[in-house]
Scaffold this active site. Structure first.
Site, short mmCIF file in Angstrom:
data_model
loop_
_atom_site.label_atom_id
_atom_site.label_comp_id
_atom_site.label_asym_id
_atom_site.label_seq_id
_atom_site.Cartn_x
_atom_site.Cartn_y
_atom_site.Cartn_z
N HIS A 9 0.89 -1.20 0.03
CA HIS A 9 0.48 0.05 -0.09
C HIS A 9 0.66 1.53 -0.26
O HIS A 9 0.86 2.30 -0.55
CB HIS A 9 -1.19 -0.59 0.75
CG HIS A 9 -0.40 0.12 2.66
ND1 HIS A 9 0.08 -0.31 3.29
CD2 HIS A 9 -0.23 1.12 3.00
CE1 HIS A 9 0.20 -0.41 4.52
NE2 HIS A 9 0.48 1.26 4.45
N ASP A 24 -0.49 -7.74 1.27
CA ASP A 24 -0.34 -6.31 1.21
C ASP A 24 1.71 -6.31 1.55
O ASP A 24 1.67 -6.21 2.74
CB ASP A 24 -1.08 -5.02 2.38
CG ASP A 24 -0.16 -3.65 2.73
OD1 ASP A 24 -0.07 -3.08 1.69
OD2 ASP A 24 -0.22 -3.64 3.60
N SER A 43 4.36 1.65 8.07
CA SER A 43 3.33 1.16 7.90
C SER A 43 5.05 0.28 6.64
O SER A 43 6.20 1.51 6.39
CB SER A 43 3.40 1.43 6.14
OG SER A 43 1.74 1.16 6.88
C1 4AZ Z 1 -0.40 3.41 8.22
O1 4AZ Z 1 -1.49 4.39 8.88
C2 4AZ Z 1 -0.42 2.45 10.06
N1 4AZ Z 1 -2.30 0.83 13.99
C3 4AZ Z 1 0.22 1.92 9.89
C4 4AZ Z 1 -0.36 0.96 11.06
C5 4AZ Z 1 -1.42 0.98 11.89
C6 4AZ Z 1 -2.02 2.33 11.87
C7 4AZ Z 1 -2.17 2.98 10.56
C8 4AZ Z 1 -2.10 0.15 13.38
O2 4AZ Z 1 0.50 3.63 7.54
#
Ligand code: 4AZ
Length: 755
Positions: A87, A139, A243
């Site tokens: 993503h 993902d 992420s």
């Molecule tokens: C993000 O937006 C994201 N709490 C990554 C992890 C989590 C929420 C959002 C998990 O990259």
């Protein structure tokens, strides 16, 4: 990403990941060539709720940059390959060009040019064919670097698990990244890599936590190829910007990457653990796509000890309940904090975490020399319930816009040492910005700041929240649309349930508004000095300050909304506009005689449960005045169900063919016409009489305090009732002296939703 997910998650059916992804190309016994050592940091060496990592602890951590800044995390799995999340690179179904991306390796802090760190261009980005959206799984992404990374103490690859590798529920693993430290709260300079310990949650536990009702009716189906890690109580988690980064678990001295940070609902929320792409099921896909002359990733077989020690624990579904906002008895607030500043009266505030108290800034800052914050914090003390000794104060953080009149009259005080939370002291819950307090929510007022309530007035005043539409129309910014549920309201209006008693008003007091949902108390709003009595008052909603409070405290108890039945009110607000306010002089005018029907446009039928109908008088857009003896049965103090029909007074047919035996229990009011032609309400019929009227005049103060918009016609500043000797009304009737006091009820109208 979390913002986008707030609204977009849907129920998904369980669908197996495509066969190819589950196949293992390698048998579990096959050993790797020992040419690439993995998962071993040099022996020396937010994420939300985490802490600064030591340099060299996570040498596989990669920062992926686009447009000159960090966007996502990644992990080095081989000299030329980085594993990350799909993503990060797919926008509206399109893969972004690799040329826009670069990989920063060996970085600890991202401030300036980090020591030992180096950058590599990205030559190619590969994403599984079946990736569409995070919540549908798959993902993950592979990034081929334009040149191999320089391996060294700060740059080493992580070990990847084989498809057969099992990570036991309950294992403590670590997530790392440069992501936000809380929702919408970026990691501050010097951007030191954050680490947080997270517990692997089994599929059943994760699914169970996510199936709890929550904001925006979110439900989510955990799919094969995903795993969850975190805590039912939340507070420690990955967040936006993490992420693509790794979740690693140590086995026999090697670190294996169990997951790739993928998504979650918000960050650190209760019952909403982080969701990761499980790496093991993608062994075959990774092997298939990593090609080239350089050594590939290492998939060491699972160390025997960790494999054999694995028992499939049956997980019970332990839902976390709010840890804040529980009071054994309303009024004995376990978060009540009294800040003692030498030389001043105690200032009332609220405990919002183990270490922080929220109170009005005006208690501590001198409005004249507001640029000079007080320096004598040593002498300050905070009294908390059930604490044997007063707490000392380490820091005072006023709101950046702290001013004395408005909603930002707030300051946070940090205690020198955190207190142990138990039944008392216990923090109050704070609402997230999107919290929607339902109309009719049960609320209470609590002391706030230095003001003292009038003697004898219970600080336990009970109130019910007025619908957002009414509150907006009474107090909101005219011309500004009514905020929809989910958008922060401009004001919260509690309507007090207790009867006002003469002389007991809420002058000279600040109050905080506590509202209850499912037995949990939220600090919903605050207001400054109020004049007047029990008319609904506008409180400034605290939810707009949630981000500031959580930014400063890094651990205030922001809690999700707990009551979800929005009812029809939610939809209503969209289309409704506020009624036009009574313009000066627009009261008391009767329509042209030619206009049909309504002879006395301010008259209303007040239908009381049990069939009584009496006359009411519209005195302001939302208010009808009625005689107490009509509304209340003799001796009763509970207010019955009442419906008010405007624009008719005992002459029109009942709606929808309902049959009611009509017993008109109060005679029409006495109206006098002024010289200007306006009609003025002069008297209310005394119970049982059609000739004797109680003068309204003495009640002017009460009416105007309760109904801000009631219009009193007072030519030349004199009271509206005609001067003595006037030929408009008989002085015996109109004069206040000697006439009986009227017993009046003001009815606040709320729109009736027709089924
Ligand atoms: C993000 O937006 C994201 N709490 C990554 C992890 C989590 C929420 C959002 C998990 O990259």
């Amino acid at each position: 990403m979390s913002q986008h997910l707030l609204l977009s998650l849907v129920i998904l059916a369980i669908s197996p990941i495509p066969g190819a992804l589950q196949d293992t190309a390698v048998s579990p016994t096959q050993e790797e060539p020992e040419d690439l050592d993995c998962g071993r940091p040099e022996p020396s060496a937010r994420i939300m709720g985490g802490s600064d990592a030591q340099p060299g602890t996570w040498p596989w951590q990669v920062s992926l940059h686009r447009g000159g800044g960090h966007i996502c995390g990644g992990s080095l799995i081989a000299p030329s390959w980085v594993l990350s999340a799909a993503h990060c690179f797919v926008t509206n179904g399109t893969l972004e060009p690799a040329a826009e991306w670069s990989a920063l390796l060996g970085a600890h802090s991202q401030d300036g040019t980090p020591d030992g760190a180096h950058v590599r261009a990205v030559a190619a980005i590969l994403v599984p064919d079946n990736y569409s959206r995070v919540e549908r799984g798959a993902d993950l992404a592979l990034l081929r670097l334009a040149a191999p990374a320089k391996l060294g103490p700060a740059v080493r690859p992580v070990c990847l698990p084989r498809a057969s590798h099992r990570f036991a529920h309950g294992t403590a693993c670590w997530a790392t990244g440069w992501g936000d430290i809380q929702e919408a709260d970026p990691l501050p300079l010097p951007w030191v890599l954050q680490e947080v310990e997270l517990i692997l949650l089994g599929e059943a536990a994760c699914q169970c936590l996510y199936s709890r009702p929550g904001p925006f009716n979110l439900t989510f189906q955990l799919l094969p190829g995903m795993l969850c890690a975190g805590y039912p109580e939340g507070r420690r988690d990955t967040c936006q910007g993490d992420s693509g980064g790794p979740l690693v678990c140590e086995e026999a001295g090697r670190w294996f990457q169990a997951g790739i940070t993928s998504f979650g609902f918000g960050c650190g929320r209760r019952n909403r653990p982080g969701v990761f792409t499980a790496v093991a099921p993608y062994e075959a896909w990774i092997r298939e796509h990593v090609k080239g002359p350089e050594p590939g990733p290492a998939f060491p077989s699972q160390p025997q000890e960790s494999h054999s020690g694995l028992q499939e624990l049956r997980e019970n579904c332990t839902i976390a309940l709010p840890e804040c906002g529980k009071a054994l008895q309303p009024g004995t607030w376990p978060w009540e904090a009294r800040v003692m500043v030498p030389g001043s009266r105690p200032c009332h505030g609220a405990l919002v975490s183990e270490s922080w108290v929220l109170a009005p800034a005006s208690c501590f800052l001198d409005p004249i020399s507001s640029d000079r914050p007080p320096r004598d914090l040593d002498a300050w003390r905070v009294l908390l319930p059930s604490r044997p000794r007063a707490e000392r104060v380490a820091r005072l953080v006023p709101h950046e816009n702290a001013s004395w009149e408005d909603a930002s009259d707030l300051a946070l005080l940090q205690l020198r040492a955190p207190v142990n939370l138990s039944a008392a002291p216990r923090p109050v819950c704070l609402p997230h910005p999107e919290h929607y307090f339902l109309p009719g929510s049960r609320c209470r007022l609590a002391r706030w700041g230095r003001g003292e309530p009038a003697p004898g007035l219970s600080p336990l005043l009970e109130a019910e929240l007025l619908g957002g539409w009414w509150c907006h129309c009474l107090y909101g910014r005219q011309g500004v649309p009514v905020p929809l549920p989910g958008d922060p309201p401009h004001a919260l209006c509690p309507v007090y349930l207790e009867e006002e008693e003469a002389g007991r008003c809420w002058n000279d007091s600040r109050w905080s508004l506590l509202c209850q949902e499912e037995g949990t108390w939220f600090l919903a709003g605050v207001r400054g000095f109020s004049t007047g009595c029990l008319r609904p008052r506008a409180f400034s909603p605290l939810q707009t300050h949630g981000p500031w409070i959580s930014h400063v405290t890094r651990g205030a108890y922001l809690e999700d909304q707990l009551a979800w039945d929005w009812g029809p009110e939610g939809e209503e607000t969209e289309t409704q506009t506020c009624p036009p306010h009574t313009e000066h002089g627009a009261c008391g005018l009767r329509p042209e005689a030619a206009q049909m029907g309504v002879q006395w446009p301010w008259l209303a039928e007040v239908h009381v449960a049990g069939g009584r109908v009496c006359t009411g008088i519209l005195v302001a857009p939302g208010w009808v005045l009625a005689a107490t003896h009509c509304v209340l049965r003799l001796g009763s103090t509970t207010v019955p169900y009442i419906e008010v029909y405007l624009g008719r007074a005992g002459t029109s047919p009942l709606p929808q063919g309902h049959q009611l035996s009509r017993l008109v229990t109060s005679a029409p009011p006495l109206l006098c016409q002024t010289e200007g032609g306006s009609w003025v309400l002069t008297g209310m019929a005394v119970r049982g009489s059609r000739e004797l009227f109680a003068a309204i005049g003495p009640e002017e103060v009460w009416i105007s305090q309760t109904v801000g918009e009631a219009h009193f016609l007072s030519p030349g500043g004199s009271p509206y009732w005609p001067p003595e000797g006037s030929n408009l009304c008989h002085p015996d009737i109109a004069g206040a002296s000697g006439s009986p006091r009227p017993a009046l009820f003001l009815l606040l109208l709320t729109p009736l939703i027709q089924g």
